[in-house]
Write a protein that holds these residues in place. Structure first.
Motif, PDB file in Angstrom:
ATOM      1  N   LYS A 114       0.829  -1.206   0.000  1.00  8.75           N
ATOM      2  CA  LYS A 114       0.000   0.000   0.000  1.00  8.75           C
ATOM      3  C   LYS A 114       0.862   1.253   0.000  1.00  8.75           C
ATOM      4  N   SER A 115       0.384   2.264  -0.716  1.00  8.96           N
ATOM      5  CA  SER A 115       1.010   3.582  -0.682  1.00  8.96           C
ATOM      6  C   SER A 115      -0.061   4.637  -0.912  1.00  8.96           C
ATOM      7  N   GLU A 116       0.069   5.737  -0.215  1.00  6.57           N
ATOM      8  CA  GLU A 116      -0.805   6.872  -0.482  1.00  6.57           C
ATOM      9  C   GLU A 116      -0.322   7.520  -1.776  1.00  6.57           C
ATOM     10  N   PRO A 117      -1.205   7.722  -2.745  1.00  6.27           N
ATOM     11  CA  PRO A 117      -0.761   8.280  -4.022  1.00  6.27           C
ATOM     12  C   PRO A 117      -0.090   9.645  -3.901  1.00  6.27           C
ATOM     13  N   SER A 118      -0.456  10.432  -2.890  1.00  4.21           N
ATOM     14  CA  SER A 118       0.189  11.738  -2.720  1.00  4.21           C
ATOM     15  C   SER A 118       1.635  11.587  -2.233  1.00  4.21           C
ATOM     16  N   ALA A 119       1.971  10.437  -1.631  1.00  9.75           N
ATOM     17  CA  ALA A 119       3.334  10.172  -1.177  1.00  9.75           C
ATOM     18  C   ALA A 119       4.152   9.479  -2.266  1.00  9.75           C
ATOM     19  N   PHE A 120       3.586   8.426  -2.866  1.00  9.84           N
ATOM     20  CA  PHE A 120       4.243   7.692  -3.946  1.00  9.84           C
ATOM     21  C   PHE A 120       3.171   6.895  -4.678  1.00  9.84           C
ATOM     22  N   SER A 121       2.948   7.252  -5.931  1.00 10.01           N
ATOM     23  CA  SER A 121       1.889   6.624  -6.723  1.00 10.01           C
ATOM     24  C   SER A 121       2.479   5.694  -7.779  1.00 10.01           C
ATOM     25  N   ILE A 122       1.601   4.969  -8.430  1.00  5.07           N
ATOM     26  CA  ILE A 122       2.056   4.110  -9.528  1.00  5.07           C
ATOM     27  C   ILE A 122       2.643   4.962 -10.655  1.00  5.07           C
ATOM     28  N   ASP A 123       2.144   6.177 -10.821  1.00  2.00           N
ATOM     29  CA  ASP A 123       2.714   7.061 -11.840  1.00  2.00           C
ATOM     30  C   ASP A 123       4.127   7.503 -11.456  1.00  2.00           C
ATOM     31  N   ALA A 145       6.248   4.641 -12.403  1.00  2.33           N
ATOM     32  CA  ALA A 145       6.406   4.610 -13.863  1.00  2.33           C
ATOM     33  C   ALA A 145       7.417   5.653 -14.340  1.00  2.33           C
ATOM     34  N   ALA A 146       7.515   6.769 -13.629  1.00  2.00           N
ATOM     35  CA  ALA A 146       8.436   7.844 -14.009  1.00  2.00           C
ATOM     36  C   ALA A 146       9.844   7.649 -13.447  1.00  2.00           C
ATOM     37  N   SER A 147      10.035   6.650 -12.602  1.00  2.00           N
ATOM     38  CA  SER A 147      11.352   6.384 -12.008  1.00  2.00           C
ATOM     39  C   SER A 147      12.282   5.768 -13.048  1.00  2.00           C
ATOM     40  N   PRO A 148      13.599   5.964 -12.896  1.00  2.00           N
ATOM     41  CA  PRO A 148      14.541   5.340 -13.840  1.00  2.00           C
ATOM     42  C   PRO A 148      14.336   3.820 -13.907  1.00  2.00           C
ATOM     43  N   GLN A 149      14.252   3.296 -15.096  1.00  2.00           N
ATOM     44  CA  GLN A 149      13.979   1.878 -15.345  1.00  2.00           C
ATOM     45  C   GLN A 149      12.676   1.422 -14.669  1.00  2.00           C
ATOM     46  N   GLN A 150      11.800   2.385 -14.382  1.00  2.00           N
ATOM     47  CA  GLN A 150      10.528   2.107 -13.701  1.00  2.00           C
ATOM     48  C   GLN A 150      10.754   1.277 -12.436  1.00  2.00           C
ATOM     49  N   ALA A 173      12.122   1.473  -8.202  1.00  2.00           N
ATOM     50  CA  ALA A 173      12.328   2.363  -7.057  1.00  2.00           C
ATOM     51  C   ALA A 173      12.441   1.548  -5.773  1.00  2.00           C
ATOM     52  N   LEU A 174      13.066   2.176  -4.785  1.00  2.00           N
ATOM     53  CA  LEU A 174      13.112   1.630  -3.436  1.00  2.00           C
ATOM     54  C   LEU A 174      11.738   1.802  -2.802  1.00  2.00           C
ATOM     55  N   TRP A 175      11.186   0.724  -2.250  1.00  5.38           N
ATOM     56  CA  TRP A 175       9.945   0.815  -1.468  1.00  5.38           C
ATOM     57  C   TRP A 175      10.393   1.082  -0.041  1.00  5.38           C
ATOM     58  N   ASP A 176      10.333   2.346   0.340  1.00  8.35           N
ATOM     59  CA  ASP A 176      10.889   2.768   1.622  1.00  8.35           C
ATOM     60  C   ASP A 176       9.803   3.277   2.557  1.00  8.35           C
ATOM     61  N   GLY A 177      10.223   3.644   3.751  1.00  9.40           N
ATOM     62  CA  GLY A 177       9.313   4.275   4.692  1.00  9.40           C
ATOM     63  C   GLY A 177       8.408   3.339   5.464  1.00  9.40           C
ATOM     64  N   TYR A 190      -1.263  -0.938  -4.369  1.00  3.15           N
ATOM     65  CA  TYR A 190      -2.563  -0.516  -3.843  1.00  3.15           C
ATOM     66  C   TYR A 190      -2.481   0.942  -3.425  1.00  3.15           C
ATOM     67  N   HIS A 191      -3.355   1.776  -3.998  1.00  5.26           N
ATOM     68  CA  HIS A 191      -3.451   3.167  -3.572  1.00  5.26           C
ATOM     69  C   HIS A 191      -4.375   3.251  -2.375  1.00  5.26           C
ATOM     70  N   SER A 192      -3.861   3.790  -1.261  1.00  2.86           N
ATOM     71  CA  SER A 192      -4.634   3.873  -0.030  1.00  2.86           C
ATOM     72  C   SER A 192      -4.914   5.325   0.359  1.00  2.86           C
ATOM     73  N   ARG A 193      -5.860   5.472   1.236  1.00  2.69           N
ATOM     74  CA  ARG A 193      -6.217   6.742   1.893  1.00  2.69           C
ATOM     75  C   ARG A 193      -6.780   7.814   0.977  1.00  2.69           C
ATOM     76  N   GLU A 194      -6.722   7.638  -0.313  1.00  2.19           N
ATOM     77  CA  GLU A 194      -7.274   8.635  -1.230  1.00  2.19           C
ATOM     78  C   GLU A 194      -8.173   7.918  -2.220  1.00  2.19           C
TER      79      GLU A 194
END
Length: 160
Positions: free
Chosen positions: A11-20, A23-28, A30-34, A57-61
């Protein structure tokens, strides 16, 4: 023979880190942190492995739901944000020689054409009992079964 691949929901809040954002990260990738819950951390540290498949999963929004899939491309390692005093995930009680928090690297597999909503999950007999559907389940890293993995793709209208 058992399926060696494990399935997860992150799960991630889209305002913190979204699927987009992924997708925009290098080589799509990223570190799943936090992750700052011990049970979720234990999954990342002890169970999540390279090659495992993950629902994003987009949560909280609104709309809440599964927005795509990822693959774990690097298994658990110390989350560097815990050592960065400028990070909102900084943990001054986590020593570098015995890190408390773990991250994994994920790579985008596919973004679904539309969100698979909680209502859709609740209405399907094979996804209605997913952990994410349980009242009070707030864990950000959750196991998923293969029998739940396949129907979510059907609900999304995509091939697995």
């Amino acid at each position: 023979m058992a399926d060696p691949v494990r399935y997860w929901l992150f799960k991630s809040e889209p305002s913190a880190f979204s699927i987009d954002d992924l997708a925009a990260s290098p080589q799509q990738t990223a570190l799943w942190d936090g992750v700052r819950n011990y049970q979720a951390r234990n999954f990342l540290r002890d169970d999540v492995q390279t090659g495992d498949l993950v629902f994003f999963y987009h949560s909280r929004e609104e709309p809440l739901g599964i927005v795509g899939t990822m693959k774990v491309v690097r298994a658990g390692y110390p989350d560097p944000t815990q050592f960065n005093a400028a990070s909102k995930y900084y943990d001054p009680k986590s020593p570098p020689d015995a890190p408390r928090w773990i991250g994994v690297d994920v790579q985008l597999m596919q973004k679904f054409p539309a969100v698979v909503t909680r209502d859709q999950l609740a209405a399907h007999p094979k996804t209605a009992s997913m952990l994410v559907m349980k009242r009070g389940m707030r864990l950000s890293i959750q196991p998923v079964t293969r029998s739940e993995w396949l129907p979510v793709h059907q609900l999304a209208g995509v091939r697995q």
